[in-house]
Every structure is written in structure tokens, then in C-alpha cells.
Design an enzyme around this catalytic site. Structure first.
Site, PDB file in Angstrom:
ATOM      1  CE1 TYR A  31      -3.457  -2.787   0.676  1.00 11.73           C
ATOM      2  CE2 TYR A  31      -2.426  -3.097   2.818  1.00 11.73           C
ATOM      3  CZ  TYR A  31      -3.323  -3.498   1.849  1.00 11.73           C
ATOM      4  OH  TYR A  31      -4.087  -4.617   2.071  1.00 11.73           O
ATOM      5  CD1 TRP A  37      -9.544   2.659   5.880  1.00 13.55           C
ATOM      6  CD2 TRP A  37     -10.932   2.237   7.594  1.00 13.55           C
ATOM      7  NE1 TRP A  37      -9.771   1.305   5.927  1.00 13.55           N
ATOM      8  CE2 TRP A  37     -10.613   1.014   6.967  1.00 13.55           C
ATOM      9  CE3 TRP A  37     -11.786   2.221   8.685  1.00 13.55           C
ATOM     10  CZ2 TRP A  37     -11.127  -0.216   7.404  1.00 13.55           C
ATOM     11  CZ3 TRP A  37     -12.292   0.996   9.125  1.00 13.55           C
ATOM     12  CH2 TRP A  37     -11.954  -0.199   8.494  1.00 13.55           C
ATOM     13  CE1 TYR A  83      -3.148  -1.173  -3.728  1.00 11.56           C
ATOM     14  CE2 TYR A  83      -3.970   0.223  -5.513  1.00 11.56           C
ATOM     15  CZ  TYR A  83      -4.204  -0.549  -4.387  1.00 11.56           C
ATOM     16  OH  TYR A  83      -5.481  -0.714  -3.927  1.00 11.56           O
ATOM     17  CD  GLN A 109     -10.207   3.186   2.792  1.00 10.63           C
ATOM     18  OE1 GLN A 109      -9.453   4.081   3.120  1.00 10.63           O
ATOM     19  NE2 GLN A 109      -9.816   1.929   2.673  1.00 10.63           N
ATOM     20  CG  ASP A 171     -10.744  -3.679   1.169  1.00 11.59           C
ATOM     21  OD1 ASP A 171     -11.505  -2.842   1.683  1.00 11.59           O
ATOM     22  OD2 ASP A 171      -9.567  -3.418   0.863  1.00 11.59           O
ATOM     23  NE  ARG A 203      -4.058  -8.568  -1.108  1.00 11.51           N
ATOM     24  CZ  ARG A 203      -4.530  -7.359  -0.800  1.00 11.51           C
ATOM     25  NH1 ARG A 203      -4.540  -6.941   0.457  1.00 11.51           N
ATOM     26  NH2 ARG A 203      -4.999  -6.559  -1.729  1.00 11.51           N
ATOM     27  CE1 TYR A 359      -6.788  -6.585   3.069  1.00 13.83           C
ATOM     28  CE2 TYR A 359      -8.216  -6.825   1.166  1.00 13.83           C
ATOM     29  CZ  TYR A 359      -7.465  -6.035   1.999  1.00 13.83           C
ATOM     30  OH  TYR A 359      -7.397  -4.685   1.746  1.00 13.83           O
ATOM     31  CD  GLU A 403      -3.251  -5.627   5.345  1.00 17.94           C
ATOM     32  OE1 GLU A 403      -2.390  -6.358   4.782  1.00 17.94           O
ATOM     33  OE2 GLU A 403      -4.143  -5.031   4.717  1.00 17.94           O
TER      34      GLU A 403
HETATM   35  C1  DGY Z   1      -6.369  -3.170  -1.601  1.00 13.47           C
HETATM   36  O1  DGY Z   1      -5.675  -2.947  -2.595  1.00 13.47           O
HETATM   37  O2  DGY Z   1      -6.676  -4.293  -1.213  1.00 13.47           O
HETATM   38  C2  DGY Z   1      -6.812  -2.003  -0.822  1.00 13.47           C
HETATM   39  O3  DGY Z   1      -7.064  -2.299   0.485  1.00 13.47           O
HETATM   40  C3  DGY Z   1      -7.959  -1.315  -1.428  1.00 13.47           C
HETATM   41  O4  DGY Z   1      -8.293  -0.263  -0.578  1.00 13.47           O
END
Ligand code: DGY
Length: 437
Positions: A31, A37, A83, A109, A171, A203, A359, A403
Site C-alpha cells: 500500500y 481511513w 500497486y 472509505q 474489502d 489475499r 484478508y 496487518e
Molecule cells: C487493496 O488494494 O486491497 C486495498 O485495500 C484497497 O483499498
């Protein structure tokens, strides 16, 4: 000398602070930009030892606000191809009121900024100067709330919608599976980046990403016009976590405007929104049978009847009465709180869809735990609040500043139960707050 947990946390925040843009990334590689947020919650950590950075974080975030009051979920201050999907995919410039100075996404968000300003004030040892800072920013947050009530509540209910799972913050929640079942997006050709930084097991899947991208394509084809999105988006949800953040932030704005003085009209308007939102929240989102709050799918007109950590977040925003609160806490302890589990799994551990490694499909998140801790304390559930706090500190101490974390205690034996990004900013920031409150 061995670093204390607090020193480690400060080191993470300071390393993730980017001087070139004056903001803090959630973590390296995974990220690499400013997230709405995340930034708010990060500012709470900074406020304990570097008020200037706390203020700068919020200032930078609000500088990227659009002229209609909207605040984007990611602000792409820098260029990097680590990203996906980046600025060129999101194309915020399609919206006529987007901010021409900042590339961003066209989604938002959870609106944490109002209560974050209040937290910064609470933590500050120089209240007068902090209040002066707040005075320079608070109207922007008010404008953001006005944006929500005027553009995200088509039936004028007092509850705002989100149009994308990335707006929820949670998410990859299994709750969204119900919505994916109503869609059949094309199979897009794209290169994921997240799975080069983190184990793909932790993920979302490729097919899930097809859904995520498809909703954005629909929004883009309509230049991110809110009315069109309300009409066409296959994802349109009233989310209890998102609305609880708005309500908590309304409450904080009222308190702060009172401290500042003047602004009677804004206080009056905020109180109106607040009254209406709280009533609708309890009437529409409380599920008597489950004993907690649930999401409502506005597109398909049905409740999404699942328990998640979002079901209990309304405690933080003083939404349930004491009777409801007691019911919720009983449900939470029964389903999420047995002795083999750390509090609080992000999704119902008794559900088939529970996955404590993936996630938002089950792991413990520090931001939700922080809200839960403060919410439980507000209602006087002090012992359970202490357990949430101890669990949070223990999992960070044992695994590192990840995380998210496995909720199953047995998985923590070899200290490898931290998942997703490492050296994660809000994990560090909110740990600092828990250690100092
Ligand atoms: C992601 O890329 O998974 C982010 O959390 C999107 O906000």
C-alpha cells in the site's frame, strides 16, 4: 538496548511517513500511497508523541478533498507501479468536481476524520493550539458529511450507501459473496501486484478482483456521477461499520464545534442528521434474531444476515441502547469469544465462510479491536474490554506489527500468525493509543 513495544511502534510510523508528500503509507510495497481511513487512524498514534505529524497527516488528506466535499479512498501522491489498480485505472479526473491537484480513486472509505479530530484533541497536552488547528480543518469534515447525506442517501433514510467493497474498508468480507453471486463480470486481463508482496493465500482471488474492477468500470463509464451510480451499480450497500463511523464522527463534530463556539447552524444540522441516522440504524440494521447489526443490500432490497466485527462496531458510536448492547455482547462472546479464540475475529467463526487467514474473511484486525475496546468501555463492559486490549497487545508482541492476525490461539504457537502487510501503520498507531490510554 532492547526496544520497547512503544518504541518499535513509533519507529514503524516514522519509517512509513513520507516527507515528500507529508503523509504516511499503510505499509511498504503493498500500500504505497495515502489511504483515507488509514491516515485518520495513523494520526491518533502520532498524536501521542509527534503532534505536528498528526496534524500534517490530516491536513494532507483534506487537501485532496473534492469541491463537492468527497474525500477519496486513495490519494496517489507519488508514482509507483508496485500497486494495482493505480491512478491511471481509477481516473478521478472523470468527475467534474474532482481535485485537479491530486490523482485519486473515485471511491471513498469509512469517514473517520471527525472522531479522529476529537481523539487528537483528547490526547493533546496543548489543548488550545490543537483546537486552533482543528478550527482550520473542521469545516472540511463537515462538508464531507454533507456530501454523504446529500449524495449517498437516495431514499432520504439517514443511512448512506457504499458502492464498492473497497469503500467498506472490510474489502474481502464473505458478506460480499452474496453480491458477487448476483454479478457476472468479464474476465479482465490485468497484472495483480498485491500477490507479489503477500502470500496469495492471504489475499482475494483473481475472480474477486474481476468483480472489483467491473464496478469501477461502471462508475467510470458514468464519470463517477453519484446519481448514476445509485441507479446502476450492482453493489449498493448500507454498511453498519461505515454508517457507525459517520455517526461517531457526527457526535465528535458536534462536541468540537461546541468547544470552538459559534457555528450554531452547523451544530443544528449535525444534530438533525444524527437523530435521523441513529433511529434508522436501529430500525433497519438491527437483526433481532442474530442479536446484532447487519448489512443491508440496497440494490437487491434484502438484509445480508451475517455476523462480523462490523456487527459490533456500533458500540463505538453509542448507537444501541443498553438492552441491545447486552444482547450484542452476549452474541459476540458466544460466537467469537471462546477461550480458543483471540478477540475479535472479523467474521463469524462458526460460519462455513470463515477463513482466519484470508484478508477480512476471519482474521483479527487491530483497527476494529480498537473500536470495540472503546465501545465496550463506553457501555461499562470493562472486563471484556480489557480482554480485547490484552489480546491485541499479545498478538502484536508475539508476531510483530502485521496487518491482520489469525484468530485461532493454537496458530500462535510458532509466532507466525501475522498475515498481510508487515510493519503496518495503523497496527502501530492504535497500539500506541492502547498502551497510553
Ligand atoms: C487493496 O488494494 O486491497 C486495498 O485495500 C484497497 O483499498
Amino acid at each position: 538496548m532492547k526496544k520497547t513495544l512503544q518504541q518499535k511502534a513509533e519507529h514503524i510510523l516514522d519509517s512509513n511517513f513520507k516527507t515528500e508528500g507529508e503523509f504516511t503509507i499503510p505499509c511498504e510495497n503493498l500500500y504505497p500511497f495515502q489511504w483515507f481511513w488509514d491516515s485518520g487512524l495513523i494520526a491518533i498514534g502520532f498524536a501521542h508523541y509527534d503532534m505536528q505529524k498528526a496534524e500534517r497527516e490530516i491536513k494532507t488528506l483534506l487537501k485532496a478533498q473534492w469541491s463537492n466535499g468527497f474525500i477519496p479512498h486513495i490519494i496517489f501522491h507519488t508514482e509507483t507501479d508496485s500497486y494495482f489498480p493505480g491512478a491511471n485505472f481509477h481516473r478521478s479526473d472523470l468527475h467534474p468536481e474532482s481535485n485537479p491537484k491530486y490523482k485519486s480513486t473515485g471511491m471513498t472509505q469509512p469517514p473517520v476524520t471527525g472522531f479522529v479530530l476529537k481523539e487528537i484533541y483528547r490526547i493533546s497536552e496543548v489543548k488550545e493550539s490543537t483546537l486552533k488547528f482543528i478550527e482550520t480543518q473542521i469545516d472540511k469534515v463537515y462538508d464531507n458529511h454533507r456530501y454523504f447525506y446529500e449524495n449517498r442517501d437516495p431514499q432520504n433514510e439517514g443511512l448512506v450507501y457504499i458502492y464498492h467493497n473497497w469503500e467498506s474498508g472490510t474489502d474481502n468480507s464473505p458478506i460480499w459473496d452474496d453480491i458477487w453471486e448476483t454479478m457476472n463480470p468479464p474476465e479482465y486481463d490485468f497484472e495483480r501486484r498485491d500477490t507479489t508482496h503477500v502470500d496469495p493465500e492471504e489475499r482475494p482471488s483473481k475472480r474477486e478482483y474481476d468483480h472489483y474492477l467491473h464496478i469501477i468500470e461502471i462508475a467510470k463509464a458514468n464519470n463517477y456521477n453519484d446519481e448514476k451510480i445509485a441507479e446502476l451499480s450492482p453493489f449498493l450497500v448500507q454498511d453498519p461499520l461505515f454508517n457507525a463511523m459517520l455517526i461517531k464522527s457526527n457526535e465528535s463534530l458536534i462536541e468540537l464545534y461546541n468547544l470552538i463556539g459559534g457555528n450554531e447552524n452547523k451544530i443544528k444540522q449535525l444534530k438533525k442528521w444524527q437523530q435521523k441516522s441513529k433511529t434508522a440504524f436501529n430500525d433497519k440494521l438491527f437483526d433481532e434474531e442474530l442479536g446484532a447489526y447487519v448489512h443491508y443490500d440496497l440494490r437487491n432490497e434484502k438484509a445480508l444476515r451475517y455476523l462480523s466485527s462490523s456487527s459490533f462496531a456500533p458500540l463505538f458510536a453509542n448507537i444501541p441502547d443498553t438492552e441491545k448492547a447486552e444482547t450484542m455482547v452476549d452474541v459476540m462472546m458466544e460466537k467469537f469469544g471462546n477461550e480458543n479464540q483471540y478477540l475479535c475475529a472479523s467474521f463469524d467463526p462458526t460460519s462455513e465462510r470463515f477463513n482466519p487467514k484470508k484478508y477480512w474473511r476471519g482474521p483479527v484486525w487491530v483497527n476494529l479491536n480498537w473500536m470495540l475496546y472503546n465501545g465496550l468501555k463506553q457501555y461499562g463492559f470493562n472486563d471484556i474490554a480489557e480482554r480485547v486490549k490484552t489480546d491485541t497487545i499479545t498478538i502484536i508482541e508475539n508476531n510483530g506489527f502485521y496487518e491482520y492476525f489469525d484468530s485461532r490461539k493454537e496458530m500462535h504457537k510458532d509466532n507466525k500468525a501475522g498475515y498481510g502487510g508487515n510493519n503496518f501503520s495503523w497496527t502501530a498507531a492504535l497500539l500506541i493509543d492502547l498502551l497510553n490510554e
